[in-house]
Design an enzyme around this catalytic site. Structure first.
Site, PDB file in Angstrom:
ATOM      1  N   HIS A 130       0.816  -1.215   0.000  1.00  0.00           N
ATOM      2  CA  HIS A 130       0.000   0.000   0.000  1.00  0.00           C
ATOM      3  C   HIS A 130       0.852   1.268   0.000  1.00  0.00           C
ATOM      4  O   HIS A 130       0.299   2.367  -0.099  1.00  0.00           O
ATOM      5  CB  HIS A 130      -0.933   0.033   1.211  1.00  0.00           C
ATOM      6  CG  HIS A 130      -1.947  -1.065   1.248  1.00  0.00           C
ATOM      7  ND1 HIS A 130      -2.766  -1.360   0.181  1.00  0.00           N
ATOM      8  CD2 HIS A 130      -2.277  -1.950   2.233  1.00  0.00           C
ATOM      9  CE1 HIS A 130      -3.564  -2.382   0.499  1.00  0.00           C
ATOM     10  NE2 HIS A 130      -3.277  -2.757   1.728  1.00  0.00           N
ATOM     11  N   ASP A 180      -2.179 -10.930  -1.902  1.00  0.00           N
ATOM     12  CA  ASP A 180      -2.740 -10.411  -0.656  1.00  0.00           C
ATOM     13  C   ASP A 180      -4.225 -10.127  -0.871  1.00  0.00           C
ATOM     14  O   ASP A 180      -4.666  -9.884  -2.004  1.00  0.00           O
ATOM     15  CB  ASP A 180      -1.993  -9.126  -0.286  1.00  0.00           C
ATOM     16  CG  ASP A 180      -2.360  -8.579   1.075  1.00  0.00           C
ATOM     17  OD1 ASP A 180      -1.594  -8.801   2.024  1.00  0.00           O
ATOM     18  OD2 ASP A 180      -3.412  -7.908   1.177  1.00  0.00           O
ATOM     19  N   HIS A 205      -5.857  -7.544  -0.156  1.00  0.00           N
ATOM     20  CA  HIS A 205      -6.076  -6.147  -0.514  1.00  0.00           C
ATOM     21  C   HIS A 205      -5.351  -5.794  -1.814  1.00  0.00           C
ATOM     22  O   HIS A 205      -4.300  -6.356  -2.116  1.00  0.00           O
ATOM     23  CB  HIS A 205      -5.579  -5.221   0.600  1.00  0.00           C
ATOM     24  CG  HIS A 205      -6.224  -5.447   1.917  1.00  0.00           C
ATOM     25  ND1 HIS A 205      -5.638  -6.185   2.920  1.00  0.00           N
ATOM     26  CD2 HIS A 205      -7.430  -5.037   2.393  1.00  0.00           C
ATOM     27  CE1 HIS A 205      -6.449  -6.220   3.969  1.00  0.00           C
ATOM     28  NE2 HIS A 205      -7.540  -5.534   3.667  1.00  0.00           N
ATOM     29  N   ASP A 260      -3.785 -12.885   4.331  1.00  0.00           N
ATOM     30  CA  ASP A 260      -4.993 -12.305   4.901  1.00  0.00           C
ATOM     31  C   ASP A 260      -6.242 -12.611   4.084  1.00  0.00           C
ATOM     32  O   ASP A 260      -7.333 -12.173   4.440  1.00  0.00           O
ATOM     33  CB  ASP A 260      -4.843 -10.793   5.128  1.00  0.00           C
ATOM     34  CG  ASP A 260      -4.175 -10.074   3.970  1.00  0.00           C
ATOM     35  OD1 ASP A 260      -3.861 -10.725   2.958  1.00  0.00           O
ATOM     36  OD2 ASP A 260      -3.943  -8.863   4.088  1.00  0.00           O
TER      37      ASP A 260
END
Length: 347
Positions: free
Chosen positions: A159, A194, A196, A283
């Protein structure tokens, strides 16, 4: 598997994290590393300390003023009257052409787009050693000494963009690994598994045609980071067509995920990738505290087999995967299956 890890990463101990208007314990705790190291130890892997590359690779993926901010933010913040123990922004610019602030309060909001990246006294050094871990793992692969390597990094990095932090991410180790591989390989693919979207990684390479960025992630129409990650984002300029986003519906489980991953792998092959960076997040696990997807422990093994099937020199960079009792088991499932399949694919 060659594993690279730095103890200095444990020094980052953030307290502040806000969700739905409440301050809650930050899930990116040092104990995450303990769970992952437990998985590494159970597989009998030796752990190697990284080299210190200074800003050599960080300056290729982040701006100079952003790196300067991260290094000095806490010291400057601590000089404020009645300052809290961590740097947490209270203002964010809404102007795309906003002038660069002179004071630390303004700079915190300028560089930190959410409230998940509190900066403490040891954050800079901890993050720098995480990036060193990614660079060292990639250096071994780029020099031909290793077919694959795993960088056990904390915090995650995907991110973090050219000059912003968000989602527990400060420095982008995945992007650093790709830059190191570019010293040997003309075309490097990043596949982000991931849960996200890897918005920071996308932004770093969005206008470049030498690094293919692919992200499979929870649909950002409803899920963090919200403002990036749609299927229509394909890159720009020289990077047109070198970005692929695959948004996934809530609850997507193993079979449906693997079908989408197959499309991602086909794209990487068609593009002519010569080396691979995997942004490795756990995750998406069905019982992860931040889960959106429903990937099983066995599913991570099947994901690993599919990625290894490309037969490319590969750097695995740890991204998300938060505290749950199966974190080490998920890592073992991925690593054992990746090694076996990669050995076959590489001949």
């Amino acid at each position: 598997m060659h594993v690279v890890y730095a103890d200095q990463q444990q020094q980052h101990q953030p307290e502040h994290f806000m969700v739905a208007g409440r301050v809650r314990p930050n899930p990116d705790v040092p104990a995450r590393l303990a769970g992952l190291r437990e998985g590494v130890a159970a597989m009998g892997y030796a752990i190697h300390a990284p080299e210190d590359f200074g800003l050599q690779y960080l300056s290729r993926v982040h701006t100079a003023r952003y790196l300067d901010f991260l290094e000095h933010a806490h010291a400057l913040w601590s000089r404020l009257p009645n300052a809290g123990p961590e740097v947490v922004p209270n203002a964010h610019p809404r102007r795309p052409d906003a002038p660069y602030p002179q004071g630390i309060v303004g700079r915190a909001g300028f560089h930190m787009y959410d409230l998940a990246c509190a900066i403490g006294p040891h954050t800079w050094q901890a993050m720098r050693w995480g990036a060193n871990s990614a660079a060292s793992a990639a250096r071994g692969v780029a020099q031909g000494r290793l077919d694959a390597a795993y960088a056990l990094c904390r915090s995650p990095g995907h991110h973090a963009g050219p000059e912003y932090a968000g989602g527990f991410c400060y420095l982008n180790g995945t992007a650093v690994a790709a830059e190191v591989l570019r010293e040997r390989y003309d075309r490097v693919a990043i596949i982000d598994v991931d849960v996200h979207h890897g918005n920071g990684t996308q932004d770093i390479f969005y206008a470049r045609g030498d690094v293919l960025t692919i992200s499979l992630h929870g649909d950002t129409a409803e899920f963090y980071p919200f403002y990036w990650g749609s299927a229509g984002e394909r890159g720009q300029g020289e990077g047109e067509g070198a970005n692929l986003n695959i948004p996934l519906a809530r609850g997507t489980a193993d079979a449906a995920y693997l079908a989408q991953l197959s499309a991602a792998l086909e794209r990487a092959s068609q593009w002519g990738a010569q080396a691979l960076v995997v942004a490795l997040g756990f995750d998406g696990y069905e019982r992860d505290p931040l889960a959106w997807l429903s990937i099983s422990t066995e599913g991570f093994g099947r994901i690993a087999q599919a990625l290894a099937g490309l037969g490319l020199p590969t750097v695995l960079v740890q991204e998300g995967g938060y505290m749950c009792e199966d974190l080490a088991a998920n890592l073992r499932s991925f690593m054992t299956n990746f090694e076996a399949a990669h050995r076959v694919a590489r001949g």
